[in-house]
Design an enzyme around this catalytic site. Structure first.
Site, mmCIF file in Angstrom:
data_model
loop_
_atom_site.group_PDB
_atom_site.id
_atom_site.type_symbol
_atom_site.label_atom_id
_atom_site.label_comp_id
_atom_site.label_asym_id
_atom_site.label_seq_id
_atom_site.Cartn_x
_atom_site.Cartn_y
_atom_site.Cartn_z
ATOM 1 N N THR A 18 -7.464 3.674 -55.457
ATOM 2 C CA THR A 18 -6.760 4.863 -55.928
ATOM 3 C C THR A 18 -7.487 5.533 -57.093
ATOM 4 O O THR A 18 -7.385 6.748 -57.264
ATOM 5 C CB THR A 18 -5.311 4.511 -56.320
ATOM 6 O OG1 THR A 18 -5.305 3.304 -57.076
ATOM 7 C CG2 THR A 18 -4.456 4.315 -55.075
ATOM 8 N N THR A 19 -8.251 4.764 -57.884
ATOM 9 C CA THR A 19 -9.091 5.371 -58.920
ATOM 10 C C THR A 19 -10.142 6.279 -58.295
ATOM 11 O O THR A 19 -10.592 7.240 -58.917
ATOM 12 C CB THR A 19 -9.758 4.280 -59.774
ATOM 13 O OG1 THR A 19 -8.752 3.427 -60.309
ATOM 14 C CG2 THR A 19 -10.560 4.878 -60.909
ATOM 15 N N TYR A 44 6.133 4.963 -51.534
ATOM 16 C CA TYR A 44 7.178 5.918 -51.183
ATOM 17 C C TYR A 44 8.224 5.348 -50.222
ATOM 18 O O TYR A 44 9.408 5.500 -50.455
ATOM 19 C CB TYR A 44 6.629 7.235 -50.608
ATOM 20 C CG TYR A 44 7.729 8.269 -50.447
ATOM 21 C CD1 TYR A 44 8.180 9.011 -51.527
ATOM 22 C CD2 TYR A 44 8.369 8.448 -49.224
ATOM 23 C CE1 TYR A 44 9.220 9.906 -51.394
ATOM 24 C CE2 TYR A 44 9.411 9.343 -49.082
ATOM 25 C CZ TYR A 44 9.834 10.066 -50.180
ATOM 26 O OH TYR A 44 10.876 10.942 -50.050
ATOM 27 N N TYR A 49 -2.880 -5.505 -53.348
ATOM 28 C CA TYR A 49 -2.837 -4.709 -54.583
ATOM 29 C C TYR A 49 -1.380 -4.430 -54.910
ATOM 30 O O TYR A 49 -0.725 -3.646 -54.230
ATOM 31 C CB TYR A 49 -3.632 -3.408 -54.386
ATOM 32 C CG TYR A 49 -3.732 -2.517 -55.607
ATOM 33 C CD1 TYR A 49 -3.350 -2.951 -56.875
ATOM 34 C CD2 TYR A 49 -4.237 -1.228 -55.482
ATOM 35 C CE1 TYR A 49 -3.469 -2.122 -57.979
ATOM 36 C CE2 TYR A 49 -4.347 -0.394 -56.584
ATOM 37 C CZ TYR A 49 -3.954 -0.846 -57.830
ATOM 38 O OH TYR A 49 -4.071 -0.017 -58.925
ATOM 39 N N ARG A 94 3.210 2.610 -59.462
ATOM 40 C CA ARG A 94 2.836 3.740 -58.620
ATOM 41 C C ARG A 94 3.400 3.647 -57.207
ATOM 42 O O ARG A 94 3.579 4.664 -56.550
ATOM 43 C CB ARG A 94 1.308 3.887 -58.570
ATOM 44 C CG ARG A 94 0.721 4.446 -59.850
ATOM 45 C CD ARG A 94 -0.610 5.141 -59.614
ATOM 46 N NE ARG A 94 -1.079 5.805 -60.829
ATOM 47 C CZ ARG A 94 -2.111 6.641 -60.866
ATOM 48 N NH1 ARG A 94 -2.785 6.924 -59.758
ATOM 49 N NH2 ARG A 94 -2.479 7.211 -61.997
ATOM 50 N N LYS A 109 -4.761 -8.102 -56.665
ATOM 51 C CA LYS A 109 -4.998 -7.273 -57.840
ATOM 52 C C LYS A 109 -3.618 -7.004 -58.421
ATOM 53 O O LYS A 109 -2.801 -6.302 -57.824
ATOM 54 C CB LYS A 109 -5.702 -5.963 -57.479
ATOM 55 C CG LYS A 109 -5.879 -5.033 -58.686
ATOM 56 C CD LYS A 109 -6.497 -3.694 -58.293
ATOM 57 C CE LYS A 109 -6.579 -2.781 -59.515
ATOM 58 N NZ LYS A 109 -7.100 -1.428 -59.162
ATOM 59 N N ILE A 119 -10.126 -5.937 -61.845
ATOM 60 C CA ILE A 119 -10.594 -4.725 -61.179
ATOM 61 C C ILE A 119 -10.285 -3.592 -62.146
ATOM 62 O O ILE A 119 -9.125 -3.237 -62.367
ATOM 63 C CB ILE A 119 -9.929 -4.530 -59.810
ATOM 64 C CG1 ILE A 119 -10.363 -5.668 -58.867
ATOM 65 C CG2 ILE A 119 -10.312 -3.176 -59.219
ATOM 66 C CD1 ILE A 119 -9.780 -5.576 -57.465
#
Length: 293
Positions: free
Chosen positions: A44-45, A107, A133, A138, A161, A203
């Protein structure tokens, strides 16, 4: 399986919004030369939500061209659609990635049973190691320790992560899933206590712009040099905070531009960071000796 400082790579774009392939490959090369232990393209980064599937595939392939054999490549392949996550994970496998980083579905808020079914489906449809992850901030869902321990029994679900900032979690996960289940922090600011509680590495967002300092901290930890760990942790902490003083990757992309690594450009709905944020980023970089005064 994975340890030390692993960079959650930004994806450079040119002024027209296209992927800057040369800048990206130069950036991956620089990361590895600076001591980064591995790289994560299209997490996502790396603004994966705004990449097309073709672009997503291409960024993974570009990273592999540079990094393969020099450090592990853990490709971001997550989605809130299980079928899409399977497709992206199969591509990473076929391209030669060392593992896939799969974010919890966002979501749609699956239950723990839904999370287990999602990851098991991806596992069963592929032959690549999978790192979960877990980032409830988020994705709005938090995978429980029990669910993670159950998934860890599958042969190719190898680690997590953890971006919960819950510092009981690595110890509880180690007790539930075993010492060989790889635990990587997803929160730069918690890395030292995370390691102390049984973690293996991080990470990192900060390592995009401070790869050597981040790598040196992990090396000092491995060597048992706690005074060096403390020195580097205090030096980096203001940088960690600055990288998230506005939605990531805005601050870290601006920092990368200040250092001449790539442009600050992002794709909508991400926009250029505010002037006040820029000042915070510049001050943090100068305070840590990353950017000259």
């Amino acid at each position: 399986m994975f340890k030390g400082s692993i960079t959650a790579l930004i994806t450079p774009f040119d002024r027209d919004g296209a992927i800057d392939e040369k800048a990206f490959q130069d950036f991956v090369d620089w990361q590895l030369k600076q001591g980064t232990a591995g790289v994560v393209p299209v997490g996502t980064t790396g603004e994966s939500p705004t990449l097309s599937h073709a672009e997503h595939h291409r960024v993974v392939e570009l990273a592999l061209e540079v990094a393969k054999g020099r450090g592990p490549v853990i490709a971001g392949t997550g989605s809130n659609s299980t079928a899409e996550a399977v497709s992206l994970t199969r591509h990473a496998q076929n391209a030669g990635a060392d593992a896939a980083l799969v974010v919890t579905p966002y979501y749609n808020k699956p239950t723990q049973a839904g999370l287990h079914a999602h990851y098991k489906a991806i596992h069963d449809a592929t032959d690549i190691p999978i790192v979960i992850y877990n980032i409830p901030g988020r994705s709005t869902v938090d995978m429980s320790v029990d669910t993670m321990a159950s998934l860890a029994k599958l042969p190719r679900i190898v680690g997590v992560k953890d971006a919960t900032s819950d510092l009981e979690r690595p110890a509880l996960t180690r007790l539930a899933a075993g010492a060989d289940f790889c635990q990587l922090s997803g929160e730069d600011g918690t890395i030292v206590p995370f390691l102390a509680q049984g973690g293996h590495g991080c990470i990192s967002v900060t390592s995009n712009i401070a790869p050597k300092l981040c790598a040196d901290l992990h090396s000092a930890w491995a060597a048992g040099n706690l005074s060096k760990v403390q020195e580097l942790n205090y030096r980096l902490m203001p940088v960690h905070k600055a990288m998230f003083c506005e939605s990531s990757p805005g601050p870290v992309k601006y920092a990368a531009e200040l250092l001449g690594l790539c442009g600050r450009h992002m794709r909508l709905p991400m926009v250029e960071i505010a002037d006040e944020t820029k000042r915070k980023v510049e001050a943090a970089l100068k305070g840590a000796g990353i950017l000259g005064h």
